[in-house]
Design a protein around this motif. Structure first.
Motif, PDB file in Angstrom:
ATOM      1  N   PRO A  15       0.820  -1.216   0.000  1.00 49.29           N
ATOM      2  CA  PRO A  15       0.000   0.000   0.000  1.00 49.29           C
ATOM      3  C   PRO A  15       0.849   1.258   0.000  1.00 49.29           C
ATOM      4  CG  PRO A  15       0.147  -0.873   2.216  1.00 49.29           C
ATOM      5  CD  PRO A  15       0.954  -1.800   1.334  1.00 49.29           C
ATOM      6  N   TYR A  16       0.261   2.345  -0.444  1.00 44.95           N
ATOM      7  CA  TYR A  16       0.862   3.662  -0.264  1.00 44.95           C
ATOM      8  C   TYR A  16       0.816   3.979   1.225  1.00 44.95           C
ATOM      9  CZ  TYR A  16       1.777   8.572  -1.542  1.00 44.95           C
ATOM     10  OH  TYR A  16       2.320   9.820  -1.689  1.00 44.95           O
ATOM     11  N   ASP A 119      -0.450  -0.407  -4.605  1.00 44.55           N
ATOM     12  CA  ASP A 119      -1.153   0.849  -4.816  1.00 44.55           C
ATOM     13  C   ASP A 119      -0.656   1.452  -6.121  1.00 44.55           C
ATOM     14  OD1 ASP A 119      -1.811   3.720  -4.720  1.00 44.55           O
ATOM     15  OD2 ASP A 119      -2.365   3.347  -2.646  1.00 44.55           O
ATOM     16  N   ALA A 120      -1.570   1.861  -6.986  1.00 42.55           N
ATOM     17  CA  ALA A 120      -1.188   2.385  -8.296  1.00 42.55           C
ATOM     18  C   ALA A 120      -0.295   3.614  -8.188  1.00 42.55           C
ATOM     19  CB  ALA A 120      -2.432   2.711  -9.117  1.00 42.55           C
ATOM     20  N   SER A 123       4.045   3.274  -8.753  1.00 39.38           N
ATOM     21  CA  SER A 123       4.141   2.682 -10.085  1.00 39.38           C
ATOM     22  C   SER A 123       5.409   1.860 -10.276  1.00 39.38           C
ATOM     23  CB  SER A 123       4.057   3.786 -11.156  1.00 39.38           C
ATOM     24  OG  SER A 123       5.065   4.763 -10.957  1.00 39.38           O
ATOM     25  N   TRP A 124       6.457   2.146  -9.483  1.00 44.34           N
ATOM     26  CA  TRP A 124       7.704   1.388  -9.621  1.00 44.34           C
ATOM     27  C   TRP A 124       7.558  -0.064  -9.167  1.00 44.34           C
ATOM     28  CZ3 TRP A 124       8.942  -0.306  -4.811  1.00 44.34           C
ATOM     29  CH2 TRP A 124       8.649   0.489  -3.708  1.00 44.34           C
ATOM     30  N   ALA A 125       6.472  -0.379  -8.474  1.00 40.35           N
ATOM     31  CA  ALA A 125       6.279  -1.743  -7.989  1.00 40.35           C
ATOM     32  C   ALA A 125       6.169  -2.745  -9.136  1.00 40.35           C
ATOM     33  CB  ALA A 125       5.029  -1.817  -7.114  1.00 40.35           C
ATOM     34  N   PHE A 141      -6.233   0.957  -7.361  1.00 37.81           N
ATOM     35  CA  PHE A 141      -6.534   2.386  -7.357  1.00 37.81           C
ATOM     36  C   PHE A 141      -7.433   2.702  -6.162  1.00 37.81           C
ATOM     37  CE2 PHE A 141      -5.188   1.855 -11.690  1.00 37.81           C
ATOM     38  CZ  PHE A 141      -4.636   3.076 -12.058  1.00 37.81           C
ATOM     39  N   THR A 142      -7.010   3.659  -5.345  1.00 41.24           N
ATOM     40  CA  THR A 142      -7.791   3.998  -4.163  1.00 41.24           C
ATOM     41  C   THR A 142      -8.735   5.182  -4.401  1.00 41.24           C
ATOM     42  OG1 THR A 142      -5.932   5.344  -3.368  1.00 41.24           O
ATOM     43  CG2 THR A 142      -6.097   3.091  -2.543  1.00 41.24           C
TER      44      THR A 142
END
Length: 467
Positions: A15-16, A119-120, A123-125, A141-142
């Motif tokens: 998650p962010y 979590d979108a 993005s590096w994930a 996407f939250t």
């Protein structure tokens, strides 16, 4: 890390760091865990420590820190928000790779990591997933589907590509996005401010994801989901609320997760218990929005003008903005029997309480979903970005609330706030809103019930991972 031999599959969830991002993914993780999936949730050290203070509530989930923000610095460290994001990417990506490889090395063939759900905003994930190899990816996407679809043409414009679909505005007459005064994310160059460019990074590598996940449900955003499904493998898996508020299938699941402030639970619930059915106005603007002194003053005076009782969440950073005549009438957090002001509230428990008649909200996506899922009408006072889109849908698409008019400075006057509260609590339009929120509440529960649209999406993901 405990043995995983009895699990169908193992998923790492990233998650962010913020409360509004972490909690929906934590709830989704609990839902997956209840269906026999092993979950390892990777986050910052501060989040890991905070969550593990209530470790018994998350016994089915392993928590792993991939970035020590207590030592190396969070958003308040040198470089501000951008500095934190850069450090989190540099250090977190390496540690996430090491974490997944460590799990793979210690697992048998049936229980190695099958998927990374991230979590979108991170993005590096997706690059991490590619480096460890042979695992599925889900971008979570939250925000609402509608807001993300609204941003998609800007993403295409920024990168000079032709949109796969026409703009969402051709379906809905959406308002313009309001850009807040947020911490700097870089130089003001190009046609989009840094904060918008950062948001548009959510679309990076979406085409590589196996699933695009949304904390929403099909009936709620049906037209938008159908529009987006022509571009990506969209799967609405919401509402992501603790099970006790929806279907009661996950035993003893009544805790939301992470709170930026400790809620005044006992005080709030005892006070609400003394109130009549649908007699209380609940006001909260979430963890991120920060109101100026003028707007807080207008809200305070609207509440004093109302004949109804109120429960108002005023964060510590905003207490000094309360008008003097209002503070003079508050004793021990109480304004006689009429009102209660607290630093933080257990929002789900509050919204479910029978005394709540309306919710004055900034329309963050979590708060919007919670109001809809628990059947409470909304006075929509959005502050920026996706909140503007959510508020539009609240009033014009779902018909579950009213968006007060604002002046040229974006401030909503006390009389206008009072008018909207009165309309929902006592007016003819309020009766229509009550019927609509009851309908959406039933559909939210139906979506997550066994065999519901969201439940089927979750089962589809699990079936593919276990095949």
């Amino acid at each position: 890390m405990e043995e995983t031999n009895n699990y169908k599959a193992h998923i790492v969830v990233l998650p962010y760091h913020g409360q509004g991002h972490l909690n929906p993914m934590l709830q989704f993780s609990k839902r997956l865990s209840s269906k026999g999936i092993k979950i390892t949730l990777a986050t910052t050290l501060s989040n890991t420590k905070s969550i593990q203070e209530d470790a018994s509530l998350f016994a089915s989930i392993d928590f792993e820190s991939i970035y020590d923000d207590l030592t190396h610095g969070g958003v308040a460290a040198p470089g501000g928000f951008k500095g934190f994001l850069d450090r989190f990417e540099a250090v977190g990506s390496r540690n996430l790779i090491d974490l997944i490889k460590r799990i793979q090395d210690s697992s048998d063939g049936n229980n190695c990591v099958k998927c990374l759900i991230y979590d979108a905003n991170i993005s590096w994930a997706s690059n991490v997933a590619n480096e460890v190899g042979n695992i599925a990816m889900g971008a979570f996407f939250t925000q609402s589907c509608a807001f993300v679809a609204q941003c998609y043409p800007m993403h295409c414009d920024l990168f000079g590509v032709s949109p796969s679909m026409g703009p969402l505005a051709s379906i809905f007459d959406l308002p313009e996005l309001h850009i807040p005064n947020l911490p700097s994310l870089g130089a003001e160059t190009g046609c989009y401010p840094p904060i918008i460019r950062y948001i548009l990074r959510q679309f990076d590598n979406c085409e590589k994801a196996d699933w695009i996940l949304f904390n929403s449900f099909h009936h709620l955003e049906e037209e938008v989901i159908n529009w987006m499904s022509k571009i990506w493998p969209v799967r609405p898996i919401g509402p992501t609320l603790p099970s006790i508020y929806l279907d009661n299938r996950v035993k003893d699941d009544n805790n939301y997760g992470f709170n930026i402030h400790k809620p005044n639970t006992e005080t709030c619930m005892k006070w609400l218990d003394s109130k009549k059915t649908r007699s209380v106005i609940y006001i909260s603007f979430g963890s991120a929005a920060s109101l100026n002194a003028d707007q807080i003053s207008e809200i305070a005076n609207a509440l004093l003008q109302s004949k109804n009782s109120f429960l108002w969440v005023v964060k510590p950073s905003e207490e000094d903005k309360l008008p003097a005549h209002f503070k003079d009438r508050i004793k021990n957090c109480f304004y006689s029997d009429k009102g209660l002001v607290v630093k933080w509230a257990p929002q789900l428990a509050v919204l479910r309480h029978g005394s709540i008649g309306c919710f004055v909200s900034h329309c963050g996506w979590n708060s919007t979903m919670e109001a809809i899922s628990l059947g409470v009408g909304v006075v929509a006072m959005p502050q920026f970005l996706d909140q503007m889109t959510n508020a539009y849908f609240v009033e014009h698409i779902w018909h579950v609330g009213i968006n007060p008019k604002t002046d040229e400075n974006g401030c909503c006057a006390r009389d206008e706030i009072h008018r909207c509260i009165e309309e929902i609590m006592h007016g003819e339009r309020g009766e229509v809103i009550k019927k609509n929120v009851a309908r959406w509440k039933a559909l939210a529960k139906e979506a997550i019930d066994e065999g519901g649209s969201s439940d089927k999406c979750i089962d589809e993901i699990i079936a593919r991972l276990c095949s």
